[in-house]
Design a protein around this motif. Structure first.
Motif, PDB file in Angstrom:
ATOM      1  N   ILE A  60       0.774  -1.197   0.019  1.00 58.73           N
ATOM      2  CA  ILE A  60      -0.226   0.058   0.041  1.00 58.73           C
ATOM      3  C   ILE A  60       0.769   1.425   0.034  1.00 58.73           C
ATOM      4  N   HIS A  61       1.932   1.154   0.857  1.00 58.88           N
ATOM      5  CA  HIS A  61       2.821   2.388   0.769  1.00 58.88           C
ATOM      6  C   HIS A  61       3.688   2.520  -0.527  1.00 58.88           C
ATOM      7  N   LEU A  62       4.032   1.406  -1.255  1.00 57.34           N
ATOM      8  CA  LEU A  62       4.694   1.335  -2.589  1.00 57.34           C
ATOM      9  C   LEU A  62       3.673   2.050  -3.656  1.00 57.34           C
ATOM     10  N   THR A 101      12.308  -0.126  -4.327  1.00 54.99           N
ATOM     11  CA  THR A 101      12.359  -1.529  -3.838  1.00 54.99           C
ATOM     12  C   THR A 101      13.614  -2.324  -3.935  1.00 54.99           C
ATOM     13  N   LEU A 102      14.355  -2.215  -4.838  1.00 55.41           N
ATOM     14  CA  LEU A 102      15.539  -2.927  -5.012  1.00 55.41           C
ATOM     15  C   LEU A 102      16.595  -2.135  -3.964  1.00 55.41           C
ATOM     16  N   ALA A 103      16.510  -0.819  -3.709  1.00 50.43           N
ATOM     17  CA  ALA A 103      17.356  -0.079  -2.713  1.00 50.43           C
ATOM     18  C   ALA A 103      16.960  -0.667  -1.274  1.00 50.43           C
ATOM     19  N   GLN A 104      15.476  -0.841  -1.107  1.00 49.31           N
ATOM     20  CA  GLN A 104      15.094  -1.068   0.166  1.00 49.31           C
ATOM     21  C   GLN A 104      15.639  -2.791   0.461  1.00 49.31           C
ATOM     22  N   ILE A 121       6.698   7.868   4.581  1.00 46.24           N
ATOM     23  CA  ILE A 121       6.875   6.847   5.626  1.00 46.24           C
ATOM     24  C   ILE A 121       8.137   5.874   4.963  1.00 46.24           C
ATOM     25  N   LEU A 122       8.066   5.634   3.648  1.00 45.75           N
ATOM     26  CA  LEU A 122       8.917   4.672   2.971  1.00 45.75           C
ATOM     27  C   LEU A 122      10.253   5.402   3.137  1.00 45.75           C
ATOM     28  N   LEU A 123      10.359   6.601   2.655  1.00 44.65           N
ATOM     29  CA  LEU A 123      11.542   7.368   2.464  1.00 44.65           C
ATOM     30  C   LEU A 123      12.283   7.452   4.170  1.00 44.65           C
TER      31      LEU A 123
END
Length: 286
Positions: free
Chosen positions: A102-104, A142-145, A270-272
């Motif tokens: 959902i955050h993505l 997503t790859l970085a995460q 939130i993701l950042l």
């Protein structure tokens, strides 16, 4: 006797309402199958309810549970004799899946709107279709995460340092802190103005009580955490500073570009915040 019965009724209603709010938050922001329990709690409440301000108060709980799940999964895979690097990668991949993406989705929609040539960026933001720029940015993020989370989990599995703490704490702080800063610094999210945004079934008094109780709970919970787990001081400070940085520097720029505070913007922040906090903690544990 009548007063005692009324008090019990209010306590019972508050209990079921709180359970319903927490479970509804899990339904919206995680992949845990709690719909039947949520329906059971809802059946003991009066009226029809929808997503509202109080559910955002429980976002931190959902974040910690999601993060703890992938930490536990990594540990389980190592016990089952998976190579630590593979266990770490699988655990990191599971993290965005735990939130249902959902955050993505918010990240994708926001980047689509930011880099759009359209004059109405809010229309692009709310468009259900994913654009090429949104897909590219979401993939790169997503790859970085996965790379950063896998590194922290691998360090934990191979060296024994508590490198899982940034994952847990950033998951909580980014969700709790981002919304708290929104409420604190942006007038529309203050209790004096929230009733028209989240009318649902809340009065002005209940909104103010929830906000004040939340503000009192945060420092108490933080003090207890630091007392029980003093090793969490550094990752907690980094997670807090990352959240403040994103909310005070990046979020205002997003709002000025798009013109409105929206859930997708909060999801992106939130993701950042999570990624920045975990990235900064890699050399600390490495």
């Amino acid at each position: 006797m009548q007063s005692l019965t009324l008090t019990r009724s209010l306590v019972s209603r508050a209990f079921y309402l709180t359970v319903f709010e927490i479970l509804s938050t899990f339904l919206w922001f995680s992949m845990f199958p709690v719909s039947k329990i949520s329906d059971w709690a809802k059946s003991h409440c009066d009226g029809e309810y929808s997503l509202n301000i109080f559910q955002y108060y429980f976002l931190g709980i959902v974040g910690v549970v999601n993060a703890a799940t992938i930490v536990g999964l990594t540990y389980l895979l190592v016990i089952l004799h998976f190579p630590p690097y593979l266990a770490a990668i699988l655990g990191a991949i599971a993290y965005p899946i735990m939130s249902g993406g959902i955050h993505l989705d918010g990240l994708s929609d926001t980047t689509d709107a930011l880099f759009s040539y359209s004059g109405d960026k809010f229309k692009v933001l709310t468009d259900p279709h994913t654009g090429a720029l949104g897909a590219i940015h979401t993939t790169l993020f997503t790859l970085a995460q996965v790379a950063i989370y896998a590194t922290l989990l691998y360090l934990w599995m191979t060296t024994g340092v508590p490198a899982y703490l940034p994952i847990l704490l950033s998951a909580a702080v980014s969700r709790v802190g981002s919304f708290y800063i929104l409420v604190r610094y942006y007038p529309d999210f203050h209790p004096d103005h929230m009733e028209h945004l989240f009318p649902a079934y809340h009065s002005q008094e209940s909104l103010e009580f929830g906000y004040n109780a939340y503000c009192c709970f945060l420092p108490v919970a933080t003090a207890i955490l630091l007392f029980i787990f003093p090793i969490s001081v550094v990752p907690l400070c980094v997670a807090t500073l990352s959240t403040i940085l994103v909310a005070k520097v990046i979020l205002p720029k997003l709002i000025s570009n798009i013109g409105i505070i929206y859930g997708d913007l909060l999801g992106m922040c939130i993701l950042l915040s999570e990624l920045l906090a975990c990235f900064l903690m890699v050399p600390y544990y490495g």
